[in-house]
Scaffold this active site. Structure first.
Site, PDB file in Angstrom:
ATOM      1  N   CYS A 114      -4.420  -2.189  -0.105  1.00  0.00           N
ATOM      2  CA  CYS A 114      -4.968  -3.495   0.279  1.00  0.00           C
ATOM      3  C   CYS A 114      -6.417  -3.425   0.756  1.00  0.00           C
ATOM      4  CB  CYS A 114      -4.100  -4.129   1.356  1.00  0.00           C
ATOM      5  SG  CYS A 114      -2.397  -4.432   0.831  1.00  0.00           S
ATOM      6  N   HIS A 251      -8.562  -9.874   4.287  1.00  0.00           N
ATOM      7  CA  HIS A 251      -7.431  -9.571   3.413  1.00  0.00           C
ATOM      8  C   HIS A 251      -6.309 -10.538   3.754  1.00  0.00           C
ATOM      9  CE1 HIS A 251      -4.132  -7.746   1.425  1.00  0.00           C
ATOM     10  NE2 HIS A 251      -3.619  -7.186   2.501  1.00  0.00           N
ATOM     11  N   ASN A 281       0.233 -12.020  -0.679  1.00  0.00           N
ATOM     12  CA  ASN A 281      -0.563 -10.805  -0.525  1.00  0.00           C
ATOM     13  C   ASN A 281      -0.821 -10.214  -1.909  1.00  0.00           C
ATOM     14  OD1 ASN A 281      -1.603  -8.256  -0.016  1.00  0.00           O
ATOM     15  ND2 ASN A 281      -0.161  -7.772   1.606  1.00  0.00           N
TER      16      ASN A 281
END
Length: 324
Positions: A114, A251, A281
Site C-alpha cells: 500500500c 492512502h 482499499n
C-alpha cells in the site's frame, strides 16, 4: 536554481464492475452497516476476469498523458507500483511500455504494497533530480480481488481494483517550499511487523499466489502513529507543518485511520481528500486515484500544497510533500 519533479498530468481508471457492500451479504455473515461502520467503504470496483493489472495501468497512463498533453514518445521511463503483477516477471511496467508503443527509455516495478506509490514517487523524484530522466510516468495499479479469501469477512470486503497515474517532468525552481513539484519525502520500513499484513504464498514458498492475511487491530494502531510521524517528518524537512497543508491525500485504507491521522496532525477533515467510500482499499493505486479524483472534483488546484502518506505490508510506510 533547484530542479524539481513537477506534476504535469494525472489520470485514473476503474473497472466497470461496481460491487456494493450488499453483495457480500449473500455469502458472508456481514452487512452494509457493519462494513461502513468499520471501514467507511460503501462500494468498490472489481476487474473483469479478462482484465489484468497492466490493462488497468495502461488506461490510467493514457489518461494522465492526455491530461499532460504528451505522448509516450515524450516519456523517458515508467515506474509502476504494484503487488499484484500480471506475471512473476517481466514487470508490469514493461507491459505498459509495450502497450503505449514506447520503444526507448526504461521501465520497472516497485513493490511496497500500500506504500508502493509513495516509494515510486520518491524514486521518480530522485531519478529526475539526478538527471537520469526528464519525464517519467508513475503508476499505481492493483487487482487485489485476485488475492482475496472470500470466506474471510475481515479482509475481503475491504479491497478493490483500480489504477492511477501521474506524469512528472523536471522543472527549475527557486529552491524554496513555494516551488511546484515534489518538495520532500520520507520512507521507512520495519520487517518485524510483517505478519500484520502479508500474503500466504509466493514463488519460493508455496509456488502459488496465496491469499491476503491481516491483523486488523494491531495494524490500525501502528498505522495512525506511523502515518502521522512520517508526515510530520516530511513537512519538517522543508520547514512546514500540518497547518500549511492545503490537502492531505492519504492512502485510502480505512476512514478511521484517515480520521485518526488527520486528528493527530491537527488537520481538519475538510482538508482531506477521501475516496475510500467509492473505491475501497486499492493498495498502491489509492493515492494516485485520490489525486485524480480530487482534481476532477475541482478540489485540488495548481499551487496547492499536498501531503500524501501511506502504510502497507512490510511494514513499509512513508510520505511525500508536493506543490501541485
Amino acid at each position: 536554481m533547484t530542479l524539481r519533479a513537477v506534476v504535469e498530468g494525472v489520470g485514473h481508471y476503474l473497472p466497470d464492475r461496481i460491487v456494493p457492500n450488499s453483495e457480500f451479504e449473500k455469502s458472508l455473515d456481514t452487512s452494509d452497516e457493519w462494513i461502513r461502520t468499520r471501514s467507511g467503504i460503501e462500494r468498490r470496483h472489481f476487474a473483469a476476469d479478462d482484465q489484468t493489472t497492466s490493462d488497468l495501468a495502461v488506461r490510467a497512463a493514457r489518461a494522465a498523458l492526455g491530461d499532460a498533453g504528451l505522448s509516450a514518445s515524450d516519456v523517458d521511463g515508467i515506474i509502476v507500483a504494484t503487488s499484484t503483477p500480471d506475471l512473476t516477471f517481466p514487470s508490469v511496467a514493461t507491459m505498459v511500455q509495450q502497450e503505449l508503443g514506447m520503444t526507448r527509455g526504461f521501465a520497472f516495478d516497485v513493490q511496497a504494497v500500500c506504500a508502493g506509490f509513495v516509494y515510486a514517487l520518491t524514486n521518480a523524484n530522485a531519478l529526475i533530480v539526478a538527471g537520469q530522466a526528464q519525464c517519467l510516468l508513475v503508476i499505481g495499479a492493483e487487482t487485489f480481488s485476485r488475492i482475496m479469501d472470500w470466506n474471510d469477512r475481515s479482509t475481503c470486503v475491504l479491497f478493490g481494483d483500480g489504477a492511477g497515474a501521474l506524469v512528472l517532468r523536471g522543472q527549475e525552481g527557486k529552491g524554496s517550499n513555494e516551488d511546484r513539484g515534489i518538495l520532500s519525502a520520507d520512507l521507512n520500513s520495519d520487517g518485524r511487523y510483517r505478519e500484520m499484513l502479508y500474503v500466504d504464498g509466493g514463488v519460493s514458498t508455496t509456488g502459488e499466489a496465496g491469499k491476503l492475511r491481516m491483523q486488523g487491530n494491531p495494524l490500525f494502531r501502528q498505522a495512525v502513529e506511523k502515518l502521522a510521524s512520517t508526515a510530520e517528518t516530511a513537512l519538517a524537512k522543508i520547514g512546514l507543518s500540518g497547518a500549511d497543508v492545503d490537502w492531505i491525500v492519504p492512502h485510502q485504507a480505512n476512514i478511521r485511520i484517515i480520521q485518526g491521522t488527520a486528528k493527530k496532525m491537527g488537520v481538519s477533515m475538510d482538508h482531506v481528500i477521501v475516496t475510500v467510500q467509492d473505491h475501497g482499499n486499492t493498495s498502491a493505486a489509492s493515492i494516485p486515484l485520490a489525486l485524480s479524483v480530487g482534481v476532477e472534483r475541482g478540489q485540488i488546484k495548481r499551487g496547492d500544497l499536498l501531503l500524501s502518506e501511506a502504510i502497507g505490508g512490510g511494514l513499509a510506510w512513508g510520505s511525500v510533500v508536493l506543490r501541485w
